[in-house]
Design a protein around this motif. Structure first.
Motif, PDB file in Angstrom:
ATOM      1  N   ASP A 156       0.853  -1.183   0.000  1.00  0.00           N
ATOM      2  CA  ASP A 156       0.000   0.000   0.000  1.00  0.00           C
ATOM      3  C   ASP A 156       0.889   1.232   0.000  1.00  0.00           C
ATOM      4  OD1 ASP A 156      -2.294   1.607   0.249  1.00  0.00           O
ATOM      5  OD2 ASP A 156      -2.219   1.541   2.425  1.00  0.00           O
ATOM      6  N   GLN A 157       0.392   2.301  -0.579  1.00  0.00           N
ATOM      7  CA  GLN A 157       1.077   3.592  -0.498  1.00  0.00           C
ATOM      8  C   GLN A 157       0.034   4.690  -0.565  1.00  0.00           C
ATOM      9  OE1 GLN A 157       3.797   4.180  -3.736  1.00  0.00           O
ATOM     10  NE2 GLN A 157       2.502   3.089  -5.174  1.00  0.00           N
ATOM     11  N   ARG A 158       0.254   5.741   0.241  1.00  0.00           N
ATOM     12  CA  ARG A 158      -0.746   6.811   0.302  1.00  0.00           C
ATOM     13  C   ARG A 158      -0.173   8.030   1.014  1.00  0.00           C
ATOM     14  NH1 ARG A 158      -4.135   5.312   5.519  1.00  0.00           N
ATOM     15  NH2 ARG A 158      -2.561   4.056   6.505  1.00  0.00           N
ATOM     16  N   GLU A 159      -0.821   9.169   0.780  1.00  0.00           N
ATOM     17  CA  GLU A 159      -0.471  10.383   1.495  1.00  0.00           C
ATOM     18  C   GLU A 159      -1.139  10.352   2.867  1.00  0.00           C
ATOM     19  OE1 GLU A 159      -1.328  13.882  -0.751  1.00  0.00           O
ATOM     20  OE2 GLU A 159       0.001  13.280  -2.395  1.00  0.00           O
ATOM     21  N   VAL A 160      -0.399  10.745   3.903  1.00  0.00           N
ATOM     22  CA  VAL A 160      -0.909  10.730   5.275  1.00  0.00           C
ATOM     23  C   VAL A 160      -0.428  11.979   6.012  1.00  0.00           C
ATOM     24  CG1 VAL A 160      -1.042   8.212   5.457  1.00  0.00           C
ATOM     25  CG2 VAL A 160       1.061   9.378   6.107  1.00  0.00           C
ATOM     26  N   THR A 161      -0.994  12.204   7.172  1.00  0.00           N
ATOM     27  CA  THR A 161      -0.503  13.228   8.092  1.00  0.00           C
ATOM     28  C   THR A 161      -0.012  12.500   9.336  1.00  0.00           C
ATOM     29  OG1 THR A 161      -2.086  14.833   7.256  1.00  0.00           O
ATOM     30  CG2 THR A 161      -1.107  15.292   9.401  1.00  0.00           C
ATOM     31  N   VAL A 162       1.256  12.719   9.671  1.00  0.00           N
ATOM     32  CA  VAL A 162       1.875  12.032  10.797  1.00  0.00           C
ATOM     33  C   VAL A 162       2.302  13.069  11.830  1.00  0.00           C
ATOM     34  CG1 VAL A 162       3.744  10.490  11.499  1.00  0.00           C
ATOM     35  CG2 VAL A 162       2.713  10.228   9.239  1.00  0.00           C
ATOM     36  N   TYR A 163       1.602  13.093  12.952  1.00  0.00           N
ATOM     37  CA  TYR A 163       1.897  14.019  14.042  1.00  0.00           C
ATOM     38  C   TYR A 163       2.022  15.451  13.523  1.00  0.00           C
ATOM     39  CZ  TYR A 163       2.607   9.655  16.429  1.00  0.00           C
ATOM     40  OH  TYR A 163       2.424   8.400  16.937  1.00  0.00           O
ATOM     41  N   GLY A 164       1.052  15.851  12.696  1.00  0.00           N
ATOM     42  CA  GLY A 164       0.967  17.214  12.206  1.00  0.00           C
ATOM     43  C   GLY A 164       1.786  17.517  10.963  1.00  0.00           C
ATOM     44  N   ARG A 165       2.505  16.533  10.431  1.00  0.00           N
ATOM     45  CA  ARG A 165       3.325  16.747   9.234  1.00  0.00           C
ATOM     46  C   ARG A 165       2.777  15.938   8.063  1.00  0.00           C
ATOM     47  NH1 ARG A 165       8.070  15.379  12.641  1.00  0.00           N
ATOM     48  NH2 ARG A 165       8.928  17.316  13.369  1.00  0.00           N
ATOM     49  N   ASP A 166       2.796  16.529   6.890  1.00  0.00           N
ATOM     50  CA  ASP A 166       2.407  15.792   5.687  1.00  0.00           C
ATOM     51  C   ASP A 166       3.509  14.809   5.324  1.00  0.00           C
ATOM     52  OD1 ASP A 166       0.017  17.175   5.431  1.00  0.00           O
ATOM     53  OD2 ASP A 166       0.916  18.743   4.173  1.00  0.00           O
ATOM     54  N   ALA A 167       3.111  13.599   4.966  1.00  0.00           N
ATOM     55  CA  ALA A 167       4.072  12.556   4.631  1.00  0.00           C
ATOM     56  C   ALA A 167       3.461  11.622   3.601  1.00  0.00           C
ATOM     57  CB  ALA A 167       4.460  11.774   5.885  1.00  0.00           C
ATOM     58  N   TYR A 168       4.287  10.731   3.115  1.00  0.00           N
ATOM     59  CA  TYR A 168       3.842   9.687   2.199  1.00  0.00           C
ATOM     60  C   TYR A 168       4.212   8.358   2.840  1.00  0.00           C
ATOM     61  CZ  TYR A 168       2.426   7.923  -2.359  1.00  0.00           C
ATOM     62  OH  TYR A 168       1.734   7.303  -3.371  1.00  0.00           O
ATOM     63  N   GLU A 169       3.242   7.477   2.974  1.00  0.00           N
ATOM     64  CA  GLU A 169       3.445   6.198   3.656  1.00  0.00           C
ATOM     65  C   GLU A 169       3.546   5.069   2.632  1.00  0.00           C
ATOM     66  OE1 GLU A 169       1.284   4.447   7.448  1.00  0.00           O
ATOM     67  OE2 GLU A 169       0.059   4.169   5.644  1.00  0.00           O
ATOM     68  N   ILE A 170       4.536   4.210   2.826  1.00  0.00           N
ATOM     69  CA  ILE A 170       4.733   3.039   1.974  1.00  0.00           C
ATOM     70  C   ILE A 170       4.705   1.804   2.872  1.00  0.00           C
ATOM     71  CG2 ILE A 170       6.232   1.925   0.295  1.00  0.00           C
ATOM     72  CD1 ILE A 170       7.799   4.588   0.169  1.00  0.00           C
ATOM     73  N   ASN A 171       3.866   0.823   2.555  1.00  0.00           N
ATOM     74  CA  ASN A 171       3.813  -0.444   3.284  1.00  0.00           C
ATOM     75  C   ASN A 171       4.227  -1.550   2.328  1.00  0.00           C
ATOM     76  OD1 ASN A 171       2.618   0.286   5.951  1.00  0.00           O
ATOM     77  ND2 ASN A 171       1.039   1.098   4.607  1.00  0.00           N
ATOM     78  N   TYR A 172       5.113  -2.452   2.797  1.00  0.00           N
ATOM     79  CA  TYR A 172       5.667  -3.477   1.914  1.00  0.00           C
ATOM     80  C   TYR A 172       6.071  -4.707   2.714  1.00  0.00           C
ATOM     81  CZ  TYR A 172       9.875  -1.175   3.674  1.00  0.00           C
ATOM     82  OH  TYR A 172      10.825  -0.623   4.497  1.00  0.00           O
TER      83      TYR A 172
END
Length: 190
Positions: free
Chosen positions: A115-131
């Motif tokens: 999976d991959q998606r745009e997320v917000t992590v503790y108030g910061r914009d990030a991109y998450e990659i799961n593999y």
């Protein structure tokens, strides 16, 4: 049959034993949690984080700033890696994530993107990659079954660099270690 009457003192004794047992269990659990969640400060190139205490810190290579491994875990040890990757002006987190994915596909055995998606992590914009990938011990003298490893990367943009924070753990213990990783991720400042 004889009915035995319990005295008021006996009842207080029973209640006291139960309360002391509950208090001892709570104190023991708090102590255990404190030891497991102990951390040491780490700082390099403007990035600071609270790294787990007692973990093996490997020598960083290439773009890695921090590479730490839980040597007490079974199978593939839980691993945290922080990378600082130079990016061009106007680069997006998804482009950096694509680069990371390409590198993993070349370097890791049986790599699969989940999976991959745009997320917000503790108030910061990030991109998450799961593999996932397969890790086998390269030492042929050890008869070990290869481990299925799950990983999650978070890509943050910071000016002309991307900060990539990676978490990899044995598939069997991934969910148990994920909470501790979120404490690590929450302490990240750059």
């Amino acid at each position: 049959m004889v009915n035995k009457q319990t005295s008021l003192g006996d009842r207080y004794a029973e209640i006291t034993v139960v309360l002391l047992t509950l208090i001892a269990l709570a104190v023991g659990w708090a102590y255990k949690s404190g030891i497991e969640n102990a951390s040491v400060p780490f700082s390099a190139e403007g990035i600071s984080v609270e790294a787990p205490k007692g973990w093996l810190q490997a020598e960083p290579a290439g773009t890695e700033l921090l590479h730490t491994v839980d040597i007490n875990s079974n199978g593939f040890g839980a691993t945290y890696v922080i990378r600082k990757v130079a990016v061009t002006e106007g680069a997006t987190t998804s482009e950096v994530a694509s680069l990371m994915t390409l590198n993993y596909a070349q370097d890791l055995l049986a790599f699969r993107m989940l999976d991959q998606r745009e997320v917000t992590v503790y108030g910061r914009d990030a991109y998450e990659i799961n593999y996932v990938f397969v890790e086998s011990n390269p030492d042929l003298t050890h008869a070990q079954i290869p481990s299925v490893v799950r990983g999650t990367d978070y890509v943050f943009l910071n000016g002309d660099h991307a900060i990539v924070v990676s978490f990899q753990a044995d598939e069997k213990t991934y969910d148990l270690d994920l909470g501790r990783f979120h404490l690590f991720l929450e302490s990240l400042t750059f």
